[in-house]
Design a protein around this motif. Structure first.
Motif, PDB file in Angstrom:
ATOM      1  N   VAL A 403       3.483  20.850  -4.356  1.00 32.27           N
ATOM      2  CA  VAL A 403       3.390  20.828  -2.892  1.00 32.27           C
ATOM      3  C   VAL A 403       2.002  20.352  -2.459  1.00 32.27           C
ATOM      4  N   SER A 404       0.960  20.863  -3.109  1.00 32.42           N
ATOM      5  CA  SER A 404      -0.399  20.493  -2.731  1.00 32.42           C
ATOM      6  C   SER A 404      -0.664  19.014  -2.970  1.00 32.42           C
ATOM      7  N   GLU A 405      -0.157  18.471  -4.072  1.00 34.03           N
ATOM      8  CA  GLU A 405      -0.388  17.061  -4.385  1.00 34.03           C
ATOM      9  C   GLU A 405       0.262  16.155  -3.341  1.00 34.03           C
ATOM     10  N   LEU A 406       1.478  16.511  -2.897  1.00 36.36           N
ATOM     11  CA  LEU A 406       2.155  15.711  -1.869  1.00 36.36           C
ATOM     12  C   LEU A 406       1.448  15.881  -0.521  1.00 36.36           C
ATOM     13  N   ALA A 407       1.010  17.109  -0.198  1.00 34.99           N
ATOM     14  CA  ALA A 407       0.272  17.315   1.056  1.00 34.99           C
ATOM     15  C   ALA A 407      -1.028  16.526   1.052  1.00 34.99           C
ATOM     16  N   ARG A 409      -1.519  13.677  -0.446  1.00 39.28           N
ATOM     17  CA  ARG A 409      -1.168  12.270  -0.164  1.00 39.28           C
ATOM     18  C   ARG A 409      -0.801  12.080   1.313  1.00 39.28           C
ATOM     19  N   ASN A 410      -0.130  13.080   1.896  1.00 39.06           N
ATOM     20  CA  ASN A 410       0.179  12.997   3.331  1.00 39.06           C
ATOM     21  C   ASN A 410      -1.097  12.964   4.165  1.00 39.06           C
ATOM     22  N   ARG A 411      -2.104  13.742   3.769  1.00 39.75           N
ATOM     23  CA  ARG A 411      -3.380  13.732   4.505  1.00 39.75           C
ATOM     24  C   ARG A 411      -4.059  12.370   4.370  1.00 39.75           C
ATOM     25  N   ALA A 492      -6.481   7.745   6.736  1.00 39.45           N
ATOM     26  CA  ALA A 492      -5.684   6.906   5.846  1.00 39.45           C
ATOM     27  C   ALA A 492      -6.584   6.255   4.809  1.00 39.45           C
ATOM     28  N   LYS A 493      -6.211   6.390   3.512  1.00 39.54           N
ATOM     29  CA  LYS A 493      -6.987   5.804   2.426  1.00 39.54           C
ATOM     30  C   LYS A 493      -6.070   4.938   1.572  1.00 39.54           C
ATOM     31  N   PRO A 494      -6.561   3.821   1.089  1.00 41.72           N
ATOM     32  CA  PRO A 494      -5.739   3.011   0.195  1.00 41.72           C
ATOM     33  C   PRO A 494      -5.544   3.747  -1.116  1.00 41.72           C
ATOM     34  N   PRO A 495      -4.383   3.623  -1.731  1.00 42.04           N
ATOM     35  CA  PRO A 495      -4.148   4.288  -3.015  1.00 42.04           C
ATOM     36  C   PRO A 495      -5.138   3.820  -4.071  1.00 42.04           C
ATOM     37  N   GLN A 496      -5.644   4.800  -4.836  1.00 41.23           N
ATOM     38  CA  GLN A 496      -6.622   4.474  -5.868  1.00 41.23           C
ATOM     39  C   GLN A 496      -6.045   4.819  -7.229  1.00 41.23           C
ATOM     40  N   GLN A 497      -6.424   3.995  -8.221  1.00 45.78           N
ATOM     41  CA  GLN A 497      -5.964   4.236  -9.576  1.00 45.78           C
ATOM     42  C   GLN A 497      -7.170   4.286 -10.504  1.00 45.78           C
TER      43      GLN A 497
END
Length: 1023
Positions: A403-407, A409-411, A492-497
């Motif tokens: 739940v925290s990981e998805l929240a 990403r939502n933030r 909003a942040k671009p996805p980072q890898q």
């Protein structure tokens, strides 16, 4: 679920208040929960015993055992009935089926015993019926020793017992080595013959003059007068004036013909503590009482009483379970704390401080909510409950991480905290519920584990279940509430890898192009693991062996030895072993007859209490040293035993030979015993056949006796003068707890076989020598007669030598044993029987768990293929279990590893459920199977690694046998508290680590393989 989550966030303050109340309740529960080492289990045994002084084993079998067996065998729910007939007493041990009602069974047994009383000899004592309750076992053993007179030591022990029993939490105090009081009348046989004392008349005279007669009352009209005749013996003076012989006007009293003294019955054994004569106080607590507080009160009482005790008296603590429990709980609590900190550190590195702190709060929250439920269930804080908390520590955060990981990403996508956490909890609610439910379904069947082992281990699934339910509430309700209140700015942040993500993506993409090859490689790896384990395994055992706190030496010797000769032999062994630096206390006791759990030739037991495990050699080396010190002691056989923990009992090898033909059974025992010696691997082999010896029989010629006016009863009375004394009556002095026997005996120098030949009997024809109608003969001695389910049974027992496995040795023995004598049945019991029962249940529980999990998964995915895919992770994870056992050099424990595999089944499916749910979501969003599998793997990489890593790290202190005390600080290696759980921890950690790689690599490939197979089938059908 959506409505509940939204309502909790909307009423955030009320939710936080509820969380605070739960945590406060958990803290109170932690402080007030009773503490003990082992759980309070119901043992399905009821013990019936009856004594009859002087009865031979054959007569005890015929007159006592068989009537009891005949009546008790009709009881419902009896699993096994074991009976013992020995000199002076008989007993029946009833084992009931699992799940029995102890109160109802105890009442039924008492009713049956009341029914059979009329069939027992009238001289027999009242039969006793006792329930064997582990909570009533001694928790504190104190030794009273020193150069003090036996009478004074007994008096002090009884005074201390009365004061300790006044403590409300104390159930009872038994005095080990206590002597039974006796009022002994010593009279010379010539005096008895001179006065012509008739023994039956003597009994009538004394018993009729030892009565309290309530004579009634007189109502005179002007008052009411109560009358009584106080004729009860209260002191020695009353007895000395008692008539012995009445002839006309002449009365002879005891004062004229005998000497009377208050003493003890003949000793049946002696006890010493560190070489000094001793008595032992065994303190038992009440069920549910806090062991630490109870023993602290006893110690405070002893400290208060110390100034009034003789200076020569030394009080030594032999065993103190409160210290053991405190050390055990401290070790395990440190491991729980270490596990929690390791989990928090991993999340801090992977997720950052804010999410790590929020997720970390769910661990103590779930723990304390679980402890609150444990208290409501009536459990105690014991070793099983504490390990369950360690096992569940890493699992508690699985749902919270998802739940925290998805929240998070939502933030990153710009949602406000309330919306981010609300959407994350709602989106992941069903996958989290499904994954938690599958884990619960795995542990649920373990609640119905039968037998003593099941009663012992049921606390683990119960604790795990309540904690997982608490973690579900934390992840889906309280965590979103706390997250929404924590605030913080979202942008909003671009996805980072990172580099790991990039390498994983490239490797997974390559595997997804060849999914069948990935499956084949996985199967080959699993096969290689199995073959490697078959070659290099460390054997099979029933229950893990731990470093003991104590040990004992059983001293075996043969011959018709007196109690003083037996004690002298025990003292010889005691002198050899005293002074060893690793021994804190040495408690030795000799005995005239072994108890029902010992072999007949055991003449004494030496009990050792070791110093702390950190300051001494392993117990195995200490016992080897003891064997070397006593190797040259001729005429004695010494058996060294370590303390056994857990639900195991007796030697691992137990063979029962059932037959009513004693000679055939004895030949069968000789045959199998010889095979065991030839095969090797069996040590301390012993059986319960009667030892060689003689007994003296006085055969009465009834016809000749009748001519002289004598009978068997009067002859028996005369013979009792030479043995334990002729019982005249009983009395209760003010300083005694029970009635004291009054017996007439000959002087000690007259208690010989020669005196039996010289005895005379007063008959109607005057004083007549017994030798006229009684002959003294020798015969083969009969010891204890054992029955099992009504049939005579001989038992052959043995320990296993170092390096041998039970299953392998029994298989070799079974192949080597030829046909047994006709009419003899061989039954294998002991640890092998327990192993088979446990293995059968665990396999059944595993299958039930799989069916329940299948049902949940089909409901969740509506797909048989995806359900089987999730379940396949369980099969693959078994290879990881074997890797964990090999790497940590652990044997395959039937109980612990079996439970580990079942627990692992519920853990490894969790990540697969969330991963497949995400894959299905991508497919619904229009992704191709290849892209959906690739994106799913990359998206779930972090939460899968986090959930697996937290669980494995939570178990690592147990896997490595490490105790980390963060408060002192200190580091301990190989503590006994960790040895219990190393097998189970290694199995789960190894299986989960192996299954995690398969989840991230094989599961996406299997999802693509399903799509490829469908396309291939469509082409074939279209073609």
């Amino acid at each position: 679920m959506k409505a509940l989550i939204e309502a909790a966030i909307a009423r955030a303050r009320a939710s936080v208040l509820l969380l605070v109340l739960i945590i406060a309740g958990g803290l109170v529960a932690f402080q007030t929960l009773p503490r003990e080492a082992n759980p309070d289990v119901t043992i399905p045994y009821i013990y019936v015993s009856v004594t009859l002084d002087g009865v031979s084993p054959e007569d005890a079998e015929r007159l006592l055992v068989r009537p009891l067996e005949q009546e008790l065998r009709s009881l419902e729910g009896i699993k096994e009935m074991t009976s013992f007939a020995a000199e002076g007493h008989a007993s029946v041990l009833l084992e009931f089926d699992a799940g029995f009602d102890p109160d109802l069974a105890l009442q039924d047994v008492r009713d049956k015993v009341d029914t059979v009383k009329s069939d027992l000899p009238s001289e027999a004592d009242e039969p006793s019926v006792d329930e064997i309750n582990i909570s009533e076992f001694p928790v504190l053993t104190l030794g009273l020793s020193g150069p003090i007179a036996p009478e004074q030591m007994v008096y002090i022990a009884r005074q201390l017992r009365d004061h300790i029993e006044a403590i409300p939490e104390v159930l009872e105090v038994d005095i080990g080595g206590d002597r039974e009081d006796l009022l002994e009348i010593t009279v010379d046989p010539q005096v008895l013959a001179g006065y012509g004392v008739d023994y039956s008349s003597l009994y009538s005279l004394v018993s009729n003059n030892n009565r309290l007669v309530a004579a009634g009352s007189i109502d005179t009209g002007s008052g009411r007068l109560t009358l009584k005749v106080p004729g009860v013996i209260s002191d020695l003076e009353d007895l000395m004036s008692m008539p012995v012989k009445v002839d006309g006007d002449s009365v002879v009293t005891f004062n004229e013909v005998a000497s009377v003294r208050r003493t003890f019955k003949d000793p049946t054994g002696f006890a010493r503590l560190n070489g000094q004569p001793a008595l032992v106080l065994e303190v038992s607590k009440r069920a549910g009482a806090n062991i630490v507080e109870t023993i602290d009160q006893v110690k405070a009482l002893l400290a208060e009483a110390e100034p009034s005790l003789p200076q020569a008296l030394k009080i030594t603590t032999i065993t103190d379970q409160s210290t053991e429990v405190q050390d055990l709980l401290t070790d395990l609590l440190n491991n729980v704390l270490t596990a929690v900190i390791l989990v928090l550190l991993v999340m801090l590195v992977a997720m950052g401080p804010r999410p790590a702190l929020l997720v970390g709060l769910t661990i103590p929250g779930a723990f304390l909510a679980g402890l609150l439920m444990i208290q409501l269930l009536g459990f105690t804080l014991n070793i099983i409950v504490l390990f369950s908390l360690i096992l569940v520590a890493g699992m508690l955060v699985d749902g919270a991480i998802v739940v925290s990981e998805l929240a998070d990403r939502n933030r990153e996508q710009g949602l406000n905290p309330s919306a981010a956490w609300s959407q994350a909890a709602i989106r992941m609610s069903w996958p989290v519920i499904a994954s938690t439910a599958t884990t619960l379904m795995v542990f649920l069947p373990l609640l119905f584990w039968p037998g003593i082992v099941g009663e012992f281990m049921k606390y683990l699934p119960a604790t795990v279940i309540v904690c997982l339910l608490a973690s579900l509430a934390m992840a889906l309700v309280f965590l979103p509430v706390l997250g929404s209140l924590a605030g913080g700015k979202g942008a909003a942040k671009p996805p980072q890898q990172n580099s790991l993500s990039r390498r994983y993506r490239a490797f997974l993409a390559a595997l997804l192009k060849r999914p069948a090859l990935a499956l084949a490689a996985s199967l080959v790896v699993m096969l290689l693991v199995y073959l490697t384990y078959v070659r290099f395994n460390h054997g099979v055992e029933f229950f893990p062996e731990t470093e003991p706190e104590s040990a004992q030496v059983l001293v075996h010797a043969r011959g018709d030895l007196s109690v003083y000769e037996r004690d002298e032999l025990v003292q010889r062994v005691e002198q050899r072993l005293m002074g060893m630096p690793e021994i804190e206390a040495l408690y030795a006791r000799s005995q005239v007859s072994a108890d029902s759990q010992q072999q007949e030739d055991v003449i004494g037991v030496l009990q050792f209490q070791f110093i702390d495990w950190e300051q001494r050699r392993p117990a195995t080396l200490i016992l080897q040293d003891m064997q070397q010190r006593t190797a040259d002691m001729a005429g004695l056989s010494l058996e060294f035993r370590k303390q056994e923990d857990g639900p195991t009992e007796g030697k691992p090898v137990q063979l029962h030979f059932v037959s009513n033909d004693s000679e055939a059974s004895s030949r069968a025992v000789d045959q199998v015993r010889l095979q065991m010696q030839q095969l090797g691997g069996f040590i301390d082999i012993e059986d319960d056949r009667t030892l060689p010896g003689i007994e003296w029989r006085l055969n009465v010629d009834r016809e000749a006796a009748a001519r002289f006016g004598a009978d068997v009863a009067s002859i028996g009375n005369a013979i009792q003068l030479v043995t334990q004394g002729l019982l005249l009556t009983t009395y209760r002095p003010a300083d005694a707890d029970d009635e004291v026997d009054i017996r007439v005996r000959l002087p000690r120098d007259k208690r010989t076989l020669d005196q039996l030949r010289q005895l005379t009997l007063n008959t109607s024809r005057g004083q007549v020598p017994l030798s006229l109608f009684v002959t003294l003969e020798t015969a083969q001695k009969t010891g204890v007669i054992n029955h099992r389910d009504g049939s005579r049974t001989l038992t052959l027992e043995a320990d296993l030598a170092e390096g041998y496995r039970l299953d392998e040795r029994l298989a070799a023995l079974s192949a080597a044993v030829d046909d047994l004598p006709e009419g003899v049945e061989l039954e294998v019991a002991g640890e092998q029987e327990d192993q088979q029962e446990a293995a059968t249940f665990l396999v059944g529980a595993f299958l039930v768990a799989l069916l329940l999990m299948t049902l949940i998964l089909v409901v969740q995915f509506n797909s048989f293929y995806q359900t089987l895919l999730v379940l396949s992770a369980i099969v693959f994870s078994t290879a990881g279990v074997l890797i964990g056992l090999l790497v940590n050099q652990q044997s395959f424990g039937i109980v612990m590893v079996g439970m580990g595999v079942i627990a692992l089944a519920g853990i490894v499916v969790n990540n697969n459920i969330v991963l497949i749910d995400t894959y299905n979501q991508h497919i619904n969003d229009g992704y191709s199977p290849f892209d959906a599998a690739l994106e799913t793997g990359c998206l779930r990489l972090r939460p899968v690694l986090l959930t697996a890593l937290t669980t494995v790290l939570g178990l690592m202190p147990m896997v490595l046998g490490i105790n980390v005390n963060l408060l002192e600080p200190s580091l301990g290696l190989g503590a006994p508290s960790t040895q219990w759980w190393t097998q189970l921890s290694s199995a789960i950690a190894g299986g989960l680590a192996f299954a995690t790689f398969l989840t991230l690599l094989l599961t996406p490939c299997m999802l693509v393989l399903e799509s490829n197979l469908r396309q291939w089938l469509r082409r074939r059908l279209a073609g």
